[in-house]
Scaffold this active site. Structure first.
Site, PDB file in Angstrom:
ATOM      1  N   GLY A  16     -23.340   2.397 -17.572  1.00 38.09           N
ATOM      2  CA  GLY A  16     -22.176   3.169 -17.156  1.00 38.09           C
ATOM      3  C   GLY A  16     -21.484   3.841 -18.335  1.00 38.09           C
ATOM      4  N   PRO A  20     -21.923  11.328 -25.634  1.00 38.51           N
ATOM      5  CG  PRO A  20     -20.251  11.737 -27.215  1.00 38.51           C
ATOM      6  CD  PRO A  20     -21.115  10.634 -26.647  1.00 38.51           C
ATOM      7  CB  ALA A  21     -24.966  15.863 -23.773  1.00 38.01           C
ATOM      8  N   GLY A  23     -25.188  15.209 -30.712  1.00 34.52           N
ATOM      9  CA  GLY A  23     -24.695  14.428 -31.845  1.00 34.52           C
ATOM     10  C   GLY A  23     -25.033  15.153 -33.135  1.00 34.52           C
ATOM     11  CG  LEU A  24     -23.843  15.997 -37.788  1.00 37.71           C
ATOM     12  CD1 LEU A  24     -23.900  17.529 -37.634  1.00 37.71           C
ATOM     13  CD2 LEU A  24     -22.791  15.628 -38.836  1.00 37.71           C
ATOM     14  N   GLY A  25     -26.990  14.831 -36.557  1.00 36.95           N
ATOM     15  CA  GLY A  25     -27.951  14.060 -37.340  1.00 36.95           C
ATOM     16  C   GLY A  25     -27.362  13.797 -38.714  1.00 36.95           C
ATOM     17  CG  ASP A  53     -29.419   9.789 -34.965  1.00 37.15           C
ATOM     18  OD1 ASP A  53     -29.637   8.980 -34.045  1.00 37.15           O
ATOM     19  OD2 ASP A  53     -30.234  10.008 -35.881  1.00 37.15           O
ATOM     20  CE1 TYR A  58     -32.993   8.714 -41.126  1.00 34.16           C
ATOM     21  CE2 TYR A  58     -30.919   9.104 -39.995  1.00 34.16           C
ATOM     22  CZ  TYR A  58     -32.295   9.036 -39.978  1.00 34.16           C
ATOM     23  OH  TYR A  58     -32.973   9.303 -38.817  1.00 34.16           O
ATOM     24  CE  LYS A  81     -32.155   6.881 -35.507  1.00 36.63           C
ATOM     25  NZ  LYS A  81     -31.514   7.647 -36.594  1.00 36.63           N
ATOM     26  CG  HIS A 114     -35.841   4.462 -37.910  1.00 36.20           C
ATOM     27  ND1 HIS A 114     -34.899   4.677 -38.883  1.00 36.20           N
ATOM     28  CD2 HIS A 114     -36.274   5.697 -37.581  1.00 36.20           C
ATOM     29  CE1 HIS A 114     -34.763   5.963 -39.116  1.00 36.20           C
ATOM     30  NE2 HIS A 114     -35.598   6.611 -38.339  1.00 36.20           N
TER      31      HIS A 114
HETATM   32  N1  LIG Z   1     -35.644   8.660 -35.170  1.00 34.72           N
HETATM   33  C1  LIG Z   1     -36.334   9.282 -36.111  1.00 34.72           C
HETATM   34  O1  LIG Z   1     -37.379   8.806 -36.557  1.00 34.72           O
HETATM   35  C2  LIG Z   1     -35.836  10.590 -36.654  1.00 34.72           C
HETATM   36  C3  LIG Z   1     -36.748  11.435 -37.332  1.00 34.72           C
HETATM   37  C4  LIG Z   1     -36.264  12.650 -37.821  1.00 34.72           C
HETATM   38  C5  LIG Z   1     -34.941  13.000 -37.637  1.00 34.72           C
HETATM   39  N2  LIG Z   1     -34.077  12.150 -36.988  1.00 34.72           N
HETATM   40  C6  LIG Z   1     -32.655  12.521 -36.768  1.00 34.72           C
HETATM   41  O2  LIG Z   1     -32.613  13.850 -36.267  1.00 34.72           O
HETATM   42  C7  LIG Z   1     -31.715  14.626 -37.053  1.00 34.72           C
HETATM   43  C8  LIG Z   1     -32.094  16.080 -37.040  1.00 34.72           C
HETATM   44  O3  LIG Z   1     -33.393  16.285 -37.577  1.00 34.72           O
HETATM   45  P1  LIG Z   1     -33.689  17.293 -38.759  1.00 34.72           P
HETATM   46  O4  LIG Z   1     -32.492  17.442 -39.610  1.00 34.72           O
HETATM   47  O5  LIG Z   1     -34.970  16.874 -39.406  1.00 34.72           O
HETATM   48  O6  LIG Z   1     -34.055  18.642 -38.012  1.00 34.72           O
HETATM   49  P2  LIG Z   1     -33.239  19.785 -37.221  1.00 34.72           P
HETATM   50  O7  LIG Z   1     -31.928  19.300 -36.785  1.00 34.72           O
HETATM   51  O8  LIG Z   1     -34.209  20.283 -36.221  1.00 34.72           O
HETATM   52  O9  LIG Z   1     -33.097  20.912 -38.331  1.00 34.72           O
HETATM   53  C9  LIG Z   1     -32.063  20.869 -39.272  1.00 34.72           C
HETATM   54  C10 LIG Z   1     -32.045  22.170 -40.076  1.00 34.72           C
HETATM   55  O10 LIG Z   1     -31.907  23.283 -39.189  1.00 34.72           O
HETATM   56  C11 LIG Z   1     -31.083  24.276 -39.765  1.00 34.72           C
HETATM   57  N3  LIG Z   1     -29.971  24.571 -38.821  1.00 34.72           N
HETATM   58  C12 LIG Z   1     -29.196  23.686 -38.149  1.00 34.72           C
HETATM   59  N4  LIG Z   1     -28.308  24.331 -37.378  1.00 34.72           N
HETATM   60  C13 LIG Z   1     -28.511  25.656 -37.587  1.00 34.72           C
HETATM   61  C14 LIG Z   1     -27.896  26.835 -37.093  1.00 34.72           C
HETATM   62  N5  LIG Z   1     -26.899  26.796 -36.202  1.00 34.72           N
HETATM   63  N6  LIG Z   1     -28.346  28.025 -37.559  1.00 34.72           N
HETATM   64  C15 LIG Z   1     -29.367  28.098 -38.442  1.00 34.72           C
HETATM   65  N7  LIG Z   1     -29.997  27.021 -38.947  1.00 34.72           N
HETATM   66  C16 LIG Z   1     -29.570  25.812 -38.517  1.00 34.72           C
HETATM   67  C17 LIG Z   1     -30.528  23.715 -41.066  1.00 34.72           C
HETATM   68  O11 LIG Z   1     -31.204  24.307 -42.148  1.00 34.72           O
HETATM   69  P3  LIG Z   1     -30.371  25.079 -43.284  1.00 34.72           P
HETATM   70  O12 LIG Z   1     -29.468  24.063 -43.901  1.00 34.72           O
HETATM   71  O13 LIG Z   1     -31.409  25.606 -44.213  1.00 34.72           O
HETATM   72  O14 LIG Z   1     -29.623  26.171 -42.596  1.00 34.72           O
HETATM   73  C18 LIG Z   1     -30.826  22.226 -40.990  1.00 34.72           C
HETATM   74  O15 LIG Z   1     -31.138  21.658 -42.237  1.00 34.72           O
HETATM   75  C19 LIG Z   1     -31.772  13.946 -38.425  1.00 34.72           C
HETATM   76  O16 LIG Z   1     -30.670  14.292 -39.239  1.00 34.72           O
HETATM   77  C20 LIG Z   1     -31.799  12.496 -38.027  1.00 34.72           C
HETATM   78  O17 LIG Z   1     -30.487  12.032 -37.719  1.00 34.72           O
HETATM   79  C21 LIG Z   1     -34.518  10.967 -36.478  1.00 34.72           C
END
Ligand SMILES: NC(=O)c1ccc[n+]([C@@H]2O[C@H](COP(=O)([O-])OP(=O)(O)OC[C@H]3O[C@@H](n4cnc5c(N)ncnc54)[C@H](OP(=O)(O)O)[C@@H]3O)[C@@H](O)[C@H]2O)c1
Length: 331
Positions: A16, A20-21, A23-25, A53, A58, A81, A114
């Protein structure tokens, strides 16, 4: 452009609780140091994010915790995680307590395993490195870890537990044996990697999909790149829709994700980017035709292949993902 958090769509979990749909990575990777990620969290709070997240691996939870300290806790959704080197039953509670201390909170909204492997690697390791006692998925061992995850719920340290980087055959076993089933599953999801079978499977069982790399992680490290990878934000369909809406293609990826029903966790340390990402989920929806067009560009292009979590030399990364519906190597 700041967004009222009350307007951000929510996902209702089986307890329940509302998540939020978007989040910030917080994975800064090799590029954004802990301080920069913490500043992004601070700015994200200002523009309306309430979901973060996090993960111990990290290396920045302590800095993020300093930013979150003092913010009304009940307004936040904080995920962390358990890293792969802490799967041993005696390590799970301790590892969670460390994340709680670092994040300056008494409880986590979600705590995820993780990866379903106890295999880990040194920071910055290349894709051929293997940990010395690396092994395949062993369900009996995973359940020992999961029993401790359940204990965290019993102890009131964690409100929901979940999986990440898992597969349908592994979830089948977990759902058969769990006392407390996963409430969320974090998985790679972006227009070129839509994972429709796993997406439908988890949603059909009351598990909310959280989508990582929602923009196709254009700035991921070289070790996570292979020549056959494609680029979501250069796809003509995404670029065309972005032009029509007057936004960056990245924003269309985020908008599509929320409208499809997953919870994207895009990262950026640039205010204009993370602000336009959250703004995109409360404004200017994609049409049904646009949603259909993006559904048609899946390229089954997994970016985070996980090579460093393999257990043998010269093994294909596909073995981590049980491609034939059978758990590879373990059981
Ligand atoms: N559970 C897991 O195993 C796992 C694995 C991977 C990731 N994650 C989580 O997922 C999160 C996101 O993944 P991610 O950072 O690898 O990939 P992502 O969110 O797909 O890509 C992030 C990149 O996209 C660009 N970006 C973001 N918003 C933008 C916008 N409005 N306009 C233009 N470019 C934009 C940025 O690059 P620039 O800075 O160059 O603009 C940023 O560095 C991570 O931070 C982490 O929390 C979890």
């Amino acid at each position: 452009m700041s967004v009222d958090p009350a307007l951000v769509p929510k996902r209702k979990l089986y307890t329940g609780a509302l998540m939020p749909a978007i989040g910030l990575g917080t994975f800064g990777s090799d590029r954004v140091p802990a301080e920069g990620v913490a500043q992004a969290v601070s700015g994200a709070l200002e523009v309306g994010y309430r979901h973060f997240d996090c993960a111990s691996v990290y290396g920045n939870e302590d800095r993020i915790g300093e930013v979150l300290r003092g913010f009304p806790r009940e307004e936040l959704w904080i995920t962390s995680k358990l890293w792969n080197d802490k799967h041993a039953p005696e390590d799970v509670v301790h590892s969670c307590e460390q994340s709680l201390a670092d994040l300056r909170t008494d409880y986590l909204d979600a705590y995820l395993v993780h990866w379903p492997f106890p295999n880990f690697h040194a920071r910055g390791a290349d894709v051929t490195s293997r940990s010395p006692d690396a092994r395949p998925y062993i369900h009996r061992e995973y359940m020992e870890t999961w029993r401790q995850m359940e204990r965290l719920v019993d102890l009131g340290l964690v409100r929901h537990i979940g999986t990440s980087n898992t597969t349908i055959p592994k979830l089948e076993l977990l759902l058969r044996d769990a006392r407390i089933p996963p409430a969320v599953n974090e998985m790679e999801l972006h227009p070129h990697f839509q994972q429709p079978e796993l997406f439908d499977y988890v949603r059909g069982r009351g598990i909310e999909p959280i989508g990582f790399c929602p923009i196709g992680s254009p700035t991921r490290p070289d070790r996570d790149r292979t020549p056959e990878d494609t680029v979501d934000i250069e796809d003509p369909v995404v670029v065309g829709i972005a032009r029509d809406h007057g936004v960056h293609p990245a924003v269309i990826c985020v908008k599509w994700a929320v409208q499809r029903g997953q919870t994207p966790i895009p990262f950026s340390d640039r205010r204009n980017e993370y602000e336009s990402n959250i703004d995109s989920v409360v404004s200017d929806a994609l049409t049904e035709d646009e949603m259909r067009a993006i559904a048609g560009i899946d390229k089954k292009d997994r970016l985070i292949k996980g090579q460093v979590f393999l257990w043998k030399a010269n093994q294909s990364w596909e073995d981590l993902w049980d491609p034939d519906g059978v758990i590879v190597g373990g059981g």
